[in-house]
Design an enzyme around this catalytic site. Structure first.
Site, short mmCIF file in Angstrom:
data_model
loop_
_atom_site.label_atom_id
_atom_site.label_comp_id
_atom_site.label_asym_id
_atom_site.label_seq_id
_atom_site.Cartn_x
_atom_site.Cartn_y
_atom_site.Cartn_z
N GLU A 188 11.21 54.86 37.06
CA GLU A 188 10.34 53.81 36.52
C GLU A 188 10.97 53.25 35.23
O GLU A 188 11.86 53.87 34.65
CB GLU A 188 8.95 54.41 36.21
CG GLU A 188 8.26 55.04 37.42
CD GLU A 188 7.74 54.02 38.44
OE1 GLU A 188 8.14 52.83 38.39
OE2 GLU A 188 6.95 54.41 39.31
N ASP A 244 13.86 59.97 47.27
CA ASP A 244 12.73 60.52 46.52
C ASP A 244 11.68 61.15 47.44
O ASP A 244 11.74 60.98 48.67
CB ASP A 244 12.07 59.43 45.65
CG ASP A 244 12.06 58.06 46.32
OD1 ASP A 244 12.05 57.99 47.56
OD2 ASP A 244 12.07 57.05 45.61
N ASN A 251 8.24 46.32 39.58
CA ASN A 251 8.48 46.57 38.15
C ASN A 251 9.95 46.89 37.86
O ASN A 251 10.28 47.30 36.76
CB ASN A 251 7.58 47.71 37.65
CG ASN A 251 7.91 49.05 38.29
OD1 ASN A 251 8.80 49.15 39.14
ND2 ASN A 251 7.20 50.09 37.89
C1 F6R Z 1 11.56 54.26 48.21
C2 F6R Z 1 11.85 53.94 46.84
C3 F6R Z 1 11.31 52.77 46.12
C4 F6R Z 1 11.10 51.53 46.99
C5 F6R Z 1 10.42 50.44 46.19
C6 F6R Z 1 10.16 49.20 47.03
O1 F6R Z 1 12.21 55.43 48.62
O2 F6R Z 1 12.56 54.70 46.27
O3 F6R Z 1 12.17 52.43 45.05
O4 F6R Z 1 12.33 51.10 47.47
O5 F6R Z 1 9.21 50.91 45.69
O6 F6R Z 1 9.21 49.51 48.00
P1 F6R Z 1 8.88 48.48 49.16
O7 F6R Z 1 10.12 48.32 49.92
O8 F6R Z 1 7.78 49.11 49.95
O9 F6R Z 1 8.47 47.22 48.48
#
Ligand code: F6R
Length: 263
Positions: free
Chosen positions: A148, A69, A141
């Site tokens: 999302e 992303d 979440n």
């Molecule tokens: C990152 C992504 C997100 C993260 C998720 C967890 O490229 O796509 O899905 O993997 O938000 O983030 P952290 O690891 O910072 O808790």
């Protein structure tokens, strides 16, 4: 789905690296293609991959990377853009060439242009032969990539609005919540599922609920992480804190005892 519960976040990183290396060895086609996640979760895993490269167990110098992303609305040169983050935290760490790094393009004159670029991103993944191993984190979440809750389980790469909780969680990387972009371009859940192996790493008690929902909850767009249940080769690696909500733990421990990955 294989669920591995490690004693510590450090041990989880070792297991996750082993699962990635095993996946690359098993699935590698002509070009090695690695799917990359940003965030805190995979940092230890990238360090372990770097150590494996240093030991000569793997070579990322010809590897192509595809990011999950990218934010919309900040320049590529912004230090918190996922392009810059991946250059810093992955390319410079494991030796994957910047020229081989692909990141969704969040810039355009119009939403339609960004949408067309997103479609082209999926095509680029296919043209590269598909992702061999996709590294994943999970949001508190339940989001996967930036899919999302309520994201279609068959979605393709597209522009998405970030959830309020995601923006709050990521505010730590910016100078305040109002600086966090509101939109992103993310690989869709359908895109992610086309990778040959998925390796998800999650550590810490703030991930326990999302992990329980993804692994043991119903398959539901309400928890995008639950889409791993559809994948024929998904590996979920958690530390004790993130495993706290799992009910079927005895089985995972038993099954893990017979797993390969060289561990
Ligand atoms: C990152 C992504 C997100 C993260 C998720 C967890 O490229 O796509 O899905 O993997 O938000 O983030 P952290 O690891 O910072 O808790």
């Amino acid at each position: 789905m294989e669920v591995l519960i490690a004693d510590t976040p450090e041990a989880a990183a070792v297991f996750a690296a082993a699962a990635v290396l095993d996946g690359l060895r098993t699935h590698r086609g002509e070009t090695q293609v690695l799917g990359l996640a940003t965030g805190s979760s995979p940092l230890g895993l990238y360090a372990e991959l770097a150590a494996a490269a240093k030991r000569g167990e793997i070579d990322f110098s010809q590897t192509i990377g595809f990011a999950l992303d990218e934010y919309v609305g900040i320049p590529d040169t912004h230090e918190q853009s996922y392009r810059q983050t991946l250059i810093r935290e992955v390319c410079e760490v494991i030796g994957l060439p910047v020229s081989g790094l692909n990141v969704p393009n969040g810039h355009g004159e119009s939403v339609a242009q960004i949408a067309a670029q997103a479609t082209a991103y999926d095509e680029a993944i296919r043209a590269a032969g598909g992702v061999d191993v996709q590294i994943l984190g999970i949001g508190a979440n339940g989001h996967l990539g930036f899919n999302e809750p309520a994201s279609s389980l068959r979605s393709r790469t597209r522009i998405k609005r970030l959830a309020a909780q995601t923006r709050e969680d990521n505010a730590r990387f910016f100078d305040g919540l109002d600086q966090v972009p509101t939109h992103c371009v993310t690989q869709g859940l359908g895109t992610v599922q086309e990778a040959r192996r998925l390796v998800l790493i999650a550590t810490g008690s703030h991930k326990a609920e999302a992990i329980a929902a993804a692994v043991e909850g119903p398959l539901s767009a309400s928890c995008p992480g639950s889409v791993l249940q559809l994948h024929p080769d998904a590996v979920v690696i958690v530390d004790e804190a993130a495993a706290a909500g799992l009910k079927n733990r005895a089985y995972y421990d038993d099954a893990a005892a017979g797993l390969q990955f060289g561990i």
